[in-house]
Scaffold this motif. Structure first.
Motif, PDB file in Angstrom:
ATOM      1  N   ALA A 102       0.830  -1.213   0.000  1.00  0.00           N
ATOM      2  CA  ALA A 102       0.000   0.000   0.000  1.00  0.00           C
ATOM      3  C   ALA A 102       0.863   1.262   0.000  1.00  0.00           C
ATOM      4  CB  ALA A 102      -0.932  -0.011   1.208  1.00  0.00           C
ATOM      5  N   ALA A 103       1.966   1.220   0.779  1.00  0.00           N
ATOM      6  CA  ALA A 103       2.858   2.379   0.792  1.00  0.00           C
ATOM      7  C   ALA A 103       3.501   2.589  -0.589  1.00  0.00           C
ATOM      8  CB  ALA A 103       3.930   2.190   1.857  1.00  0.00           C
ATOM      9  N   LEU A 104       3.876   1.468  -1.233  1.00  0.00           N
ATOM     10  CA  LEU A 104       4.452   1.585  -2.578  1.00  0.00           C
ATOM     11  C   LEU A 104       3.432   2.147  -3.566  1.00  0.00           C
ATOM     12  CD1 LEU A 104       6.804   1.044  -4.504  1.00  0.00           C
ATOM     13  CD2 LEU A 104       5.942  -1.305  -4.765  1.00  0.00           C
ATOM     14  N   GLN A 105       2.176   1.681  -3.444  1.00  0.00           N
ATOM     15  CA  GLN A 105       1.132   2.210  -4.324  1.00  0.00           C
ATOM     16  C   GLN A 105       0.907   3.698  -4.093  1.00  0.00           C
ATOM     17  OE1 GLN A 105      -2.333  -0.168  -3.703  1.00  0.00           O
ATOM     18  NE2 GLN A 105      -1.496  -1.991  -4.729  1.00  0.00           N
ATOM     19  N   ARG A 106       0.939   4.090  -2.831  1.00  0.00           N
ATOM     20  CA  ARG A 106       0.760   5.517  -2.548  1.00  0.00           C
ATOM     21  C   ARG A 106       1.894   6.344  -3.140  1.00  0.00           C
ATOM     22  NH1 ARG A 106      -0.330   8.145   3.443  1.00  0.00           N
ATOM     23  NH2 ARG A 106      -0.536  10.318   2.742  1.00  0.00           N
ATOM     24  N   THR A 107       3.130   5.816  -3.030  1.00  0.00           N
ATOM     25  CA  THR A 107       4.272   6.536  -3.614  1.00  0.00           C
ATOM     26  C   THR A 107       4.141   6.639  -5.132  1.00  0.00           C
ATOM     27  OG1 THR A 107       5.671   5.709  -1.823  1.00  0.00           O
ATOM     28  CG2 THR A 107       6.779   6.568  -3.767  1.00  0.00           C
ATOM     29  N   GLN A 108       3.722   5.554  -5.742  1.00  0.00           N
ATOM     30  CA  GLN A 108       3.543   5.588  -7.192  1.00  0.00           C
ATOM     31  C   GLN A 108       2.453   6.572  -7.608  1.00  0.00           C
ATOM     32  OE1 GLN A 108       2.790   1.513  -8.225  1.00  0.00           O
ATOM     33  NE2 GLN A 108       4.945   0.873  -8.014  1.00  0.00           N
ATOM     34  N   ALA A 135      -5.928   5.380   2.786  1.00  0.00           N
ATOM     35  CA  ALA A 135      -6.360   5.281   4.190  1.00  0.00           C
ATOM     36  C   ALA A 135      -7.401   4.187   4.363  1.00  0.00           C
ATOM     37  CB  ALA A 135      -6.915   6.623   4.650  1.00  0.00           C
ATOM     38  N   LEU A 136      -8.269   4.030   3.346  1.00  0.00           N
ATOM     39  CA  LEU A 136      -9.270   2.967   3.414  1.00  0.00           C
ATOM     40  C   LEU A 136      -8.605   1.589   3.407  1.00  0.00           C
ATOM     41  CD1 LEU A 136     -12.253   2.186   3.451  1.00  0.00           C
ATOM     42  CD2 LEU A 136     -12.245   2.312   0.955  1.00  0.00           C
ATOM     43  N   GLN A 137      -7.560   1.430   2.603  1.00  0.00           N
ATOM     44  CA  GLN A 137      -6.829   0.157   2.595  1.00  0.00           C
ATOM     45  C   GLN A 137      -6.145  -0.098   3.943  1.00  0.00           C
ATOM     46  OE1 GLN A 137      -4.129   0.204  -0.714  1.00  0.00           O
ATOM     47  NE2 GLN A 137      -5.731  -0.005  -2.263  1.00  0.00           N
ATOM     48  N   GLN A 138      -5.546   0.950   4.499  1.00  0.00           N
ATOM     49  CA  GLN A 138      -4.885   0.783   5.799  1.00  0.00           C
ATOM     50  C   GLN A 138      -5.892   0.428   6.895  1.00  0.00           C
ATOM     51  OE1 GLN A 138      -2.715   4.396   6.444  1.00  0.00           O
ATOM     52  NE2 GLN A 138      -1.084   3.876   4.999  1.00  0.00           N
ATOM     53  N   SER A 139      -7.055   1.042   6.878  1.00  0.00           N
ATOM     54  CA  SER A 139      -8.088   0.726   7.877  1.00  0.00           C
ATOM     55  C   SER A 139      -8.573  -0.708   7.724  1.00  0.00           C
ATOM     56  CB  SER A 139      -9.262   1.697   7.743  1.00  0.00           C
ATOM     57  OG  SER A 139      -8.860   3.021   8.025  1.00  0.00           O
ATOM     58  N   THR A 140      -8.691  -1.154   6.472  1.00  0.00           N
ATOM     59  CA  THR A 140      -9.126  -2.535   6.248  1.00  0.00           C
ATOM     60  C   THR A 140      -8.094  -3.530   6.744  1.00  0.00           C
ATOM     61  OG1 THR A 140     -10.366  -1.803   4.306  1.00  0.00           O
ATOM     62  CG2 THR A 140      -9.918  -4.160   4.501  1.00  0.00           C
ATOM     63  N   ILE A 141      -6.810  -3.204   6.576  1.00  0.00           N
ATOM     64  CA  ILE A 141      -5.740  -4.116   6.996  1.00  0.00           C
ATOM     65  C   ILE A 141      -5.599  -4.141   8.511  1.00  0.00           C
ATOM     66  CG2 ILE A 141      -3.250  -4.493   6.929  1.00  0.00           C
ATOM     67  CD1 ILE A 141      -3.294  -3.418   4.063  1.00  0.00           C
ATOM     68  N   THR A 142      -5.604  -2.963   9.122  1.00  0.00           N
ATOM     69  CA  THR A 142      -5.375  -2.873  10.566  1.00  0.00           C
ATOM     70  C   THR A 142      -6.629  -3.077  11.385  1.00  0.00           C
ATOM     71  OG1 THR A 142      -5.678  -0.468  10.497  1.00  0.00           O
ATOM     72  CG2 THR A 142      -3.429  -1.328  10.233  1.00  0.00           C
ATOM     73  N   GLY A 143      -7.815  -2.968  10.776  1.00  0.00           N
ATOM     74  CA  GLY A 143      -9.057  -3.106  11.519  1.00  0.00           C
ATOM     75  C   GLY A 143      -9.370  -1.930  12.406  1.00  0.00           C
ATOM     76  N   SER A 144      -8.771  -0.777  12.149  1.00  0.00           N
ATOM     77  CA  SER A 144      -8.985   0.425  12.945  1.00  0.00           C
ATOM     78  C   SER A 144      -9.473   1.559  12.040  1.00  0.00           C
ATOM     79  CB  SER A 144      -7.687   0.845  13.639  1.00  0.00           C
ATOM     80  OG  SER A 144      -7.853   2.083  14.298  1.00  0.00           O
ATOM     81  N   THR A 145     -10.278   2.444  12.618  1.00  0.00           N
ATOM     82  CA  THR A 145     -10.790   3.588  11.855  1.00  0.00           C
ATOM     83  C   THR A 145      -9.862   4.791  11.909  1.00  0.00           C
ATOM     84  OG1 THR A 145     -12.042   4.323  13.798  1.00  0.00           O
ATOM     85  CG2 THR A 145     -13.168   2.877  12.234  1.00  0.00           C
ATOM     86  N   GLU A 146      -8.764   4.691  12.657  1.00  0.00           N
ATOM     87  CA  GLU A 146      -7.871   5.839  12.823  1.00  0.00           C
ATOM     88  C   GLU A 146      -7.272   6.327  11.502  1.00  0.00           C
ATOM     89  OE1 GLU A 146      -7.358   7.743  15.376  1.00  0.00           O
ATOM     90  OE2 GLU A 146      -8.786   6.589  16.565  1.00  0.00           O
TER      91      GLU A 146
END
Length: 362
Positions: A102-108, A135-146
Motif C-alpha cells: 500500500a505504501a508503494l502504491q501511494r508513492t507511485q 487510508a481505506l486500505q490501511q483501515s481494512t488491513i489494521t481493523g482500525s478507523t484511525e
C-alpha cells in the motif's frame, strides 16, 4: 456272696455332680456364645471395610483416568496454541507485506500526480481521492478507523484552506462521512490485550474451591477412651466384654466423623481435584486466555468470545467465588468480553462519489 456284693454295689446310683461344676459349664457356654457373636460382628465389619476399599479403589482408578485425559487435552491445547501462534505470525507477515504494498502504491500515485500537468483543482481532487483510498486500505488491513478518520480530517482541512466554491459539495460529503466514521465504536485491541495479559498473570494467584474447602474442613473429633479405661479397670472378663461392646458404636462414629464431612456444594466435581489436576486446570485457563488474545490480534472475534466464555465458566466452576481476587478477575474478563465485538468499517463512498463528480467537472 462276693457276686451279690458286687451286684449291690453296681445297683447303687452314682452321686450327683457338684453344683460348682455345673456353674462352670454354664459360664463356659455363655463365654463361647459371646465369642461367636463377637466373631460374627468382626466378620461383618471386615466385609463392610472390604466393600468400602473396593469402592475407593474404583474411585481412585477413575480419577487417575480423568487426570490422564485432562493432561492429554492440555497437551493438545498447547499444541493448538503453538499452531495458532505460528499462524498469527504468518498473518502478521502478510499484513506487513500488504502495508508495504500500500505504501508503494501511494508513492507511485503521488509520483504520477506530480508528473502530470493538471490544474490546481484537479491536483487537489486527485490528492484527496488517493489519500482516502490509501487510508481505506490501511483501515481494512489494521481493523482500525484511525487511518481513515485522520485522512478525512486532513482532506477537510485542506479543502477549507483551498476555499474553492465548486468543492463545497465535496466538503459536505466529507463532513457526513466524518460523522459516520466517528460514530462507529471499534474495539481498542491494545487495551484489551493488556487486560488479558493481566488476567493470565492473576491465574496463579486465584484460590481454587477445592483448596479453600480443604482448609475449612474441621479437625477430627478425639476418640473416646472410655473403652480402654473400662478395660483397664475391669475386674472380670464379662465386665471387659460389656464395656468394649458399649464403647464400640462411639468408636465407629468417631472414625466416620474423622473421615467424612457433609457440606452443600454447587459444583461437586470442583472438590475432587488432585494437586496435579489443579496445576493443569490453571494452565488450561491460561491457554484459553492466550488463545483469546491471539484471536483478538487476528480480529477473529467469534473465536475470542468462545475462549473467554470457556474461561469464565472455569472461573465460576472451579475457583472460590467468595474470593476478592476471583471476583476482580471475573469482572475484568466480563469487561473484555463486552468490549470485544465485530464492527464493519464504514467506507467514505459519498466523499469518493463527490470527488469523482468534481474531477469530471459536474
Amino acid at each position: 456272696m462276693n457276686q451279690a456284693a458286687s451286684t449291690d454295689a453296681a445297683a447303687v446310683p452314682p452321686p450327683p455332680a457338684a453344683p460348682v461344676t455345673s456353674r462352670r459349664l454354664a459360664t463356659r457356654d455363655w463365654a463361647l456364645i459371646v465369642a461367636c457373636a463377637v466373631a460374627v460382628g468382626a466378620l461383618g465389619v471386615g466385609w463392610s471395610t472390604q466393600q468400602r476399599l473396593r469402592v475407593l479403589e474404583k474411585e481412585l482408578i477413575k480419577r487417575q483416568d480423568d487426570s490422564q485425559g485432562e493432561s492429554a487435552q492440555a497437551l493438545l491445547l498447547a499444541k493448538q496454541a503453538q499452531d495458532a501462534s505460528r499462524e498469527a505470525g504468518a498473518r502478521v507477515a502478510l499484513l506487513d507485506a500488504r502495508v508495504s504494498e500500500a505504501a508503494l502504491q501511494r508513492t507511485q500515485i503521488e509520483d504520477l500526480i506530480q508528473s502530470l500537468s493538471r490544474s490546481r483543482d484537479e491536483n487537489v481532487v486527485a490528492d484527496v481521492d488517493a489519500a482516502l483510498r490509501v487510508a481505506l486500505q490501511q483501515s481494512t488491513i489494521t481493523g482500525s478507523t484511525e487511518p481513515l478518520l485522520h485522512a478525512l480530517q486532513q482532506a477537510d482541512e485542506r479543502l477549507q484552506r483551498y476555499n474553492q466554491p465548486r468543492l463545497e459539495r465535496v466538503r459536505r460529503a466529507l463532513a457526513r462521512d466524518l460523522d459516520r466514521v466517528k460514530a462507529v465504536g471499534v474495539s481498542d485491541l491494545s487495551t484489551l490485550t493488556l487486560k488479558l495479559d493481566e488476567l493470565v498473570r492473576l491465574v496463579d494467584e486465584l484460590p481454587l474451591l477445592a483448596a479453600t474447602e480443604s482448609r475449612r474442613a474441621p479437625a477430627a473429633a478425639p476418640r473416646s477412651a472410655s473403652a480402654s479405661e473400662a478395660g483397664a479397670s475391669a475386674a472380670s472378663w464379662n465386665d471387659h466384654l460389656s464395656a468394649w461392646w458399649d464403647a464400640w458404636p462411639a468408636r465407629a462414629w468417631d472414625e466416620v466423623r474423622s473421615l467424612v464431612r457433609v457440606a452443600r456444594v454447587q459444583q461437586p466435581e470442583a472438590l475432587l481435584l488432585a494437586p496435579e489436576q489443579m496445576y493443569f486446570l490453571r494452565e488450561n485457563l491460561k491457554l484459553r486466555l492466550l488463545n483469546a488474545r491471539l484471536a483478538l490480534l487476528s480480529r477473529q472475534y467469534a473465536t475470542a468470545q468462545s475462549d473467554m466464555r470457556d474461561a469464565q465458566g472455569a472461573l465460576e466452576r472451579y475457583f472460590d467465588p467468595g474470593s476478592r481476587r476471583v471476583q476482580v478477575a471475573s469482572d475484568l474478563l466480563k469487561q473484555v468480553a463486552g468490549q470485544t465485538k465485530q464492527v464493519s468499517l464504514p467506507r467514505p463512498d459519498e466523499t469518493l462519489a463527490a470527488l469523482a463528480a468534481a474531477a469530471a467537472g459536474r
